[in-house]
Design a protein around this motif. Structure first.
Motif, PDB file in Angstrom:
ATOM      1  N   ILE A 105       0.835  -1.200   0.000  1.00 41.40           N
ATOM      2  CA  ILE A 105       0.000   0.000   0.000  1.00 41.40           C
ATOM      3  C   ILE A 105       0.872   1.253   0.000  1.00 41.40           C
ATOM      4  O   ILE A 105       0.628   2.208  -0.758  1.00 41.40           O
ATOM      5  N   PHE A 106       1.890   1.258   0.845  1.00 42.81           N
ATOM      6  CA  PHE A 106       2.775   2.416   0.958  1.00 42.81           C
ATOM      7  C   PHE A 106       3.409   2.757  -0.384  1.00 42.81           C
ATOM      8  O   PHE A 106       3.377   3.919  -0.830  1.00 42.81           O
ATOM      9  N   LEU A 107       3.980   1.760  -1.048  1.00 44.41           N
ATOM     10  CA  LEU A 107       4.664   2.007  -2.314  1.00 44.41           C
ATOM     11  C   LEU A 107       3.682   2.353  -3.427  1.00 44.41           C
ATOM     12  O   LEU A 107       3.991   3.170  -4.310  1.00 44.41           O
ATOM     13  N   SER A 108       2.500   1.763  -3.413  1.00 41.46           N
ATOM     14  CA  SER A 108       1.492   2.088  -4.422  1.00 41.46           C
ATOM     15  C   SER A 108       1.127   3.564  -4.350  1.00 41.46           C
ATOM     16  O   SER A 108       1.086   4.267  -5.376  1.00 41.46           O
ATOM     17  N   LEU A 109       0.851   4.044  -3.149  1.00 41.89           N
ATOM     18  CA  LEU A 109       0.482   5.451  -2.972  1.00 41.89           C
ATOM     19  C   LEU A 109       1.655   6.381  -3.276  1.00 41.89           C
ATOM     20  O   LEU A 109       1.480   7.443  -3.891  1.00 41.89           O
TER      21      LEU A 109
END
Length: 244
Positions: free
Chosen positions: A140-144
């Motif tokens: 999630i962190f890297l996607s955002l």
């Protein structure tokens, strides 16, 4: 979720189209997405007070409109101090509404953790948690992060070749990051449901279970930490739902 993920989620919400409706949408939503964690200041009165109020009134449906209003007020104050007008006029009702959506995003993301939230506090003190996402979920962190960073990098490349500047850049990237986040959480919810059914069926113990729980690990949606309560003892351990 940890604070940076909340900030990134709010920024992606703003960049996904809200910033075309009113000035300061992205700024307000970025701030509002983390604003509920201002309850951390209760810890200045000691660890007991901090623990008592953590994820309290600022993380509730009752408190959310007031948190959004406080963020809107802060943005309005900053607007008054600016000497240059924004490219599009601010619509303060929309700024508040978008801030409210960002506050709800914070409550939602915290709900996905095993710590949970008390959204109906003070009327209902019960904690609710989905137990599907680790406190720092790299996917999630890297996607955002990429959903925000890649348009900026492409913008630098455009300026190098003299391409016209785009006012609202990155809408599709931000929306894509939010969709990928939703997909990751949805897939984790499915795997969590499968794992809970296996534990409740007695797959982890020959002794009937009183209660079972399944807690997430980061990255891998097939690997979980299992807790089985029996009449006389607890069982804990890691389980792999893909059979490896």
């Amino acid at each position: 979720m940890e604070p940076v993920t909340h900030f990134l989620a709010g920024a992606c919400l703003g960049r996904s189209g809200c910033n075309r409706r009113t000035a300061y949408a992205t700024l307000a939503m970025t701030l509002a997405a983390e604003a509920p964690d201002l309850d951390v200041f209760w810890s200045m009165r000691g660890p007991v007070a901090g623990f008592e109020h953590h994820r309290g009134i600022t993380h509730t449906f009752l408190g959310a409109p007031f948190v959004a209003l406080a963020v809107t007020g802060a943005v309005w104050s900053w607007h008054k101090l600016r000497r240059r007008a924004p490219p599009i006029p601010p619509r303060w009702g929309l700024v508040w509404f978008f801030s409210l959506l960002a506050v709800f995003s914070h409550i939602f993301l915290d709900w996905t953790n095993n710590y949970g939230v008390r959204p109906f506090f003070p009327f209902d003190p019960r904690w609710y948690s989905l137990d599907i996402a680790f406190i720092l979920e790299p996917v999630i962190f890297l996607s955002l992060l990429f959903g925000l960073a890649i348009p900026g990098i492409l913008g630098l490349a455009d300026r190098e070749i003299g391409a016209p500047k785009t006012r609202f850049r990155g809408r599709k990237w931000a929306a894509g990051a939010l969709l990928l986040t939703a997909f990751d959480l949805g897939f984790r919810a499915i795997e969590h449901h499968v794992g809970m059914e296996r534990l409740q069926s007695g797959a982890a113990s020959s002794v009937p279970a009183v209660r079972v729980g399944l807690e997430p690990y980061p990255v891998n949606p097939f690997r979980w930490f299992a807790i089985v309560e029996t009449k006389n003892y607890y069982l804990t351990g890691s389980v792999n739902l893909n059979g490896e």
